[in-house]
Design a protein around this motif. Structure first.
Motif, PDB file in Angstrom:
ATOM      1  N   ILE A  23      17.975 -42.687 -13.204  1.00 57.95           N
ATOM      2  CA  ILE A  23      18.791 -43.774 -13.377  1.00 57.95           C
ATOM      3  C   ILE A  23      19.386 -44.205 -12.067  1.00 57.95           C
ATOM      4  O   ILE A  23      19.497 -45.317 -11.565  1.00 57.95           O
ATOM      5  N   ALA A  24      19.643 -43.212 -11.201  1.00 56.09           N
ATOM      6  CA  ALA A  24      20.232 -43.375  -9.850  1.00 56.09           C
ATOM      7  C   ALA A  24      19.481 -43.813  -8.709  1.00 56.09           C
ATOM      8  O   ALA A  24      19.727 -44.140  -7.611  1.00 56.09           O
ATOM      9  N   GLY A  25      17.936 -43.636  -9.238  1.00 57.16           N
ATOM     10  CA  GLY A  25      16.973 -43.791  -8.163  1.00 57.16           C
ATOM     11  C   GLY A  25      16.644 -45.273  -8.133  1.00 57.16           C
ATOM     12  O   GLY A  25      17.291 -46.240  -8.663  1.00 57.16           O
ATOM     13  N   ARG A  26      15.357 -45.487  -7.493  1.00 55.24           N
ATOM     14  CA  ARG A  26      15.066 -47.047  -7.310  1.00 55.24           C
ATOM     15  C   ARG A  26      14.706 -47.871  -8.435  1.00 55.24           C
ATOM     16  O   ARG A  26      14.892 -48.865  -8.503  1.00 55.24           O
ATOM     17  N   ARG A  27      14.241 -47.094  -9.682  1.00 47.95           N
ATOM     18  CA  ARG A  27      14.240 -47.649 -10.879  1.00 47.95           C
ATOM     19  C   ARG A  27      15.186 -47.989 -11.443  1.00 47.95           C
ATOM     20  O   ARG A  27      15.310 -49.081 -12.267  1.00 47.95           O
ATOM     21  N   GLY A  28      16.351 -47.323 -11.438  1.00 50.24           N
ATOM     22  CA  GLY A  28      17.587 -47.654 -12.089  1.00 50.24           C
ATOM     23  C   GLY A  28      17.677 -47.609 -13.569  1.00 50.24           C
ATOM     24  O   GLY A  28      18.517 -48.068 -14.307  1.00 50.24           O
ATOM     25  N   ARG A  29      16.757 -46.827 -14.095  1.00 49.95           N
ATOM     26  CA  ARG A  29      16.566 -46.571 -15.706  1.00 49.95           C
ATOM     27  C   ARG A  29      15.793 -45.348 -15.734  1.00 49.95           C
ATOM     28  O   ARG A  29      15.256 -44.818 -14.825  1.00 49.95           O
ATOM     29  N   ILE A  30      15.445 -45.128 -17.002  1.00 47.20           N
ATOM     30  CA  ILE A  30      14.581 -43.739 -17.301  1.00 47.20           C
ATOM     31  C   ILE A  30      13.250 -44.329 -17.325  1.00 47.20           C
ATOM     32  O   ILE A  30      13.116 -45.345 -18.577  1.00 47.20           O
ATOM     33  N   PRO A  31      12.333 -44.130 -16.837  1.00 50.92           N
ATOM     34  CA  PRO A  31      10.969 -44.770 -16.939  1.00 50.92           C
ATOM     35  C   PRO A  31      10.201 -44.323 -18.297  1.00 50.92           C
ATOM     36  O   PRO A  31      10.772 -43.101 -18.782  1.00 50.92           O
ATOM     37  N   ALA A  32       9.513 -44.982 -18.860  1.00 53.23           N
ATOM     38  CA  ALA A  32       8.784 -44.636 -20.144  1.00 53.23           C
ATOM     39  C   ALA A  32       8.318 -43.258 -20.396  1.00 53.23           C
ATOM     40  O   ALA A  32       8.745 -42.441 -21.260  1.00 53.23           O
ATOM     41  N   PRO A  33       7.621 -42.777 -19.348  1.00 59.05           N
ATOM     42  CA  PRO A  33       6.942 -41.527 -19.474  1.00 59.05           C
ATOM     43  C   PRO A  33       8.051 -40.166 -19.290  1.00 59.05           C
ATOM     44  O   PRO A  33       7.856 -39.271 -20.035  1.00 59.05           O
ATOM     45  N   LEU A  34       9.124 -40.616 -18.663  1.00 56.62           N
ATOM     46  CA  LEU A  34      10.203 -39.463 -18.732  1.00 56.62           C
ATOM     47  C   LEU A  34      10.879 -39.269 -20.012  1.00 56.62           C
ATOM     48  O   LEU A  34      11.564 -38.221 -20.181  1.00 56.62           O
TER      49      LEU A  34
END
Length: 182
Positions: A23-34
């Protein structure tokens, strides 16, 4: 979905740390496969870091990266991966006609020789697990050694993503329908 989708409050300390890092990274969220990988937090931590690199930090320009991701998503008929990266591919400048051809499993018409090369290299590697010497030499001459290594890394990582999404039946957002035929 074939695996429990954990809310932050349900996660143990290790799982929560991995989720919060994403969430703190560049995506800003939990990506689907995670959502699946969190059940193996160390796999999740390492895979999401590799994903951040494969998505944002390779030597390839976004249009070529997204092209490789779309070819990979189509190969595995990964609806969620296709859904996310079709939008990103269009934003990166991939022509809608190219995306439509990939979706139909047809050979797109390219105006950029590097894009044709990335398409052909990705399809060949996914189809046979190998790349003919001539195609590999052309890729190295066009993209450089680092570019080819990054391309193979993108293909491999997004293969992992596609298989994770498919194996655990992680679906599209509510209201979205699959675009890819089997």
């Amino acid at each position: 979905m074939r695996i429990e989708d954990l809310a932050l409050a349900e996660m143990d300390e290790t799982q929560r740390a991995v989720a919060e890092e994403a969430i703190a990274g560049r995506r800003g969220r939990i990506p689907a496969p995670l959502r699946a990988w969190l059940h193996s937090p160390e796999l999740g931590r390492r895979a999401q870091k590799l994903g951040e690199f494969a998505r944002y930090e390779t030597s390839l320009p976004p249009a070529l990266s997204e092209l490789a991701i779309l070819v990979t998503a189509r190969h595995w008929t990964s609806h969620v991966e296709w859904y996310a990266h079709k939008r990103d591919g269009l934003a990166a400048g991939i022509a809608p006609s190219v995306i439509d051809a990939i979706a139909q499993r047809c050979d797109p018409e390219f105006t950029d020789p590097a894009a044709k090369l990335v398409h052909d290299y990705t399809r060949q590697l996914l189809a046979s697990g190998r790349v003919p010497d001539a195609l590999h030499a052309l890729a190295a001459a066009t993209l450089g050694t680092r570019g080819v290594v990054d391309l193979v890394g993108i293909i491999g990582y997004y293969g992992l993503v596609a298989l994770t999404l498919n194996a655990f039946d992680i679906g599209l957002p509510d209201g979205e329908t699959p675009e890819l035929e089997p």
